[in-house]
Design a protein around this motif. Structure first.
Motif, PDB file in Angstrom:
ATOM      1  N   ALA A  96       0.850  -1.187   0.000  1.00 15.62           N
ATOM      2  CA  ALA A  96       0.000   0.000   0.000  1.00 15.62           C
ATOM      3  C   ALA A  96       0.888   1.240   0.000  1.00 15.62           C
ATOM      4  CB  ALA A  96      -0.910   0.010   1.228  1.00 15.62           C
ATOM      5  N   ARG A  97       0.253   2.383  -0.210  1.00 15.17           N
ATOM      6  CA  ARG A  97       1.011   3.632  -0.172  1.00 15.17           C
ATOM      7  C   ARG A  97       1.556   3.872   1.230  1.00 15.17           C
ATOM      8  NH1 ARG A  97      -0.114   7.958  -4.003  1.00 15.17           N
ATOM      9  NH2 ARG A  97      -1.313   7.076  -5.707  1.00 15.17           N
ATOM     10  N   GLN A  98       2.743   4.393   1.296  1.00 14.60           N
ATOM     11  CA  GLN A  98       3.416   4.748   2.539  1.00 14.60           C
ATOM     12  C   GLN A  98       3.588   3.564   3.488  1.00 14.60           C
ATOM     13  OE1 GLN A  98       1.328   8.092   4.144  1.00 14.60           O
ATOM     14  NE2 GLN A  98       1.951   9.443   2.487  1.00 14.60           N
ATOM     15  N   VAL A  99       3.643   2.364   2.930  1.00 14.70           N
ATOM     16  CA  VAL A  99       3.921   1.166   3.717  1.00 14.70           C
ATOM     17  C   VAL A  99       5.143   0.504   3.110  1.00 14.70           C
ATOM     18  CG1 VAL A  99       3.093  -1.096   4.436  1.00 14.70           C
ATOM     19  CG2 VAL A  99       1.509   0.823   4.314  1.00 14.70           C
ATOM     20  N   GLY A 100       6.220   0.413   3.862  1.00 12.81           N
ATOM     21  CA  GLY A 100       7.416  -0.260   3.401  1.00 12.81           C
ATOM     22  C   GLY A 100       8.323   0.628   2.571  1.00 12.81           C
ATOM     23  N   ILE A 101       9.478   0.048   2.221  1.00  8.95           N
ATOM     24  CA  ILE A 101      10.458   0.773   1.420  1.00  8.95           C
ATOM     25  C   ILE A 101      11.050  -0.148   0.362  1.00  8.95           C
ATOM     26  CG2 ILE A 101      11.122   2.466   3.173  1.00  8.95           C
ATOM     27  CD1 ILE A 101      13.556   0.691   3.806  1.00  8.95           C
ATOM     28  N   LEU A 102      11.440   0.464  -0.740  1.00 11.83           N
ATOM     29  CA  LEU A 102      12.274  -0.187  -1.735  1.00 11.83           C
ATOM     30  C   LEU A 102      13.696   0.281  -1.477  1.00 11.83           C
ATOM     31  CD1 LEU A 102      10.193   0.423  -4.979  1.00 11.83           C
ATOM     32  CD2 LEU A 102      10.357  -1.689  -3.681  1.00 11.83           C
ATOM     33  N   ILE A 103      14.656  -0.596  -1.639  1.00 12.70           N
ATOM     34  CA  ILE A 103      16.052  -0.236  -1.409  1.00 12.70           C
ATOM     35  C   ILE A 103      16.772  -0.258  -2.749  1.00 12.70           C
ATOM     36  CG2 ILE A 103      18.165  -0.844  -0.195  1.00 12.70           C
ATOM     37  CD1 ILE A 103      16.377  -2.116   1.966  1.00 12.70           C
TER      38      ILE A 103
END
Length: 130
Positions: A96-103
């Protein structure tokens, strides 16, 4: 046996330890990329303290887990991403939006997709975590 993707194996070790409820995981062999990915995850509160232990055989990381990781994984193949394309990859890998990160690995070092967007720099997708 040959270990083909050290980063993927490290992230799977973290994922398995989190699912078991462990508070600590040992990642070996180590690499600079694994250390930089752990540093980004620590900045966003997904892992606690970690330390590098040199054992004469490639070293290892001892990572304190906080129980905040639902899913984590390496992105293969490692796609080249422009800053304008980050939204597409967020939709693909994050729930979802604003959940988690891509590295990503960029010319500015290993950063999250939020920092890459802020610095207006593209790079190569390495991992995701949420």
């Amino acid at each position: 046996m040959v270990m083909l993707d050290v980063l993927s194996n490290a992230l799977m070790s973290v994922k398995n330890a989190e699912s078991r409820g462990d508070r600590q995981v040992i990642i070996w062999p180590s690499s600079k990329l694994i250390g930089n990915v752990l540093r980004v995850m620590q900045r966003y509160g997904y892992v606690g303290e970690f330390e590098y232990v040199y054992d004469g055989r490639g070293g290892k990381y001892v990572v304190q887990l906080l129980g905040r990781i639902n899913d984590i994984g390496a992105i293969k193949p490692r796609f080249h991403v422009k800053v304008d394309e980050l939204q597409k990859w967020e939709e693909k890998y994050l729930p979802a939006r604003q959940v988690g990160i891509l590295i990503l690995t960029t010319s500015k070092g290993v950063v999250s997709h939020l920092e890459a967007r802020e610095n207006r720099v593209g790079g190569i997708l390495v991992a995701y975590v949420y």
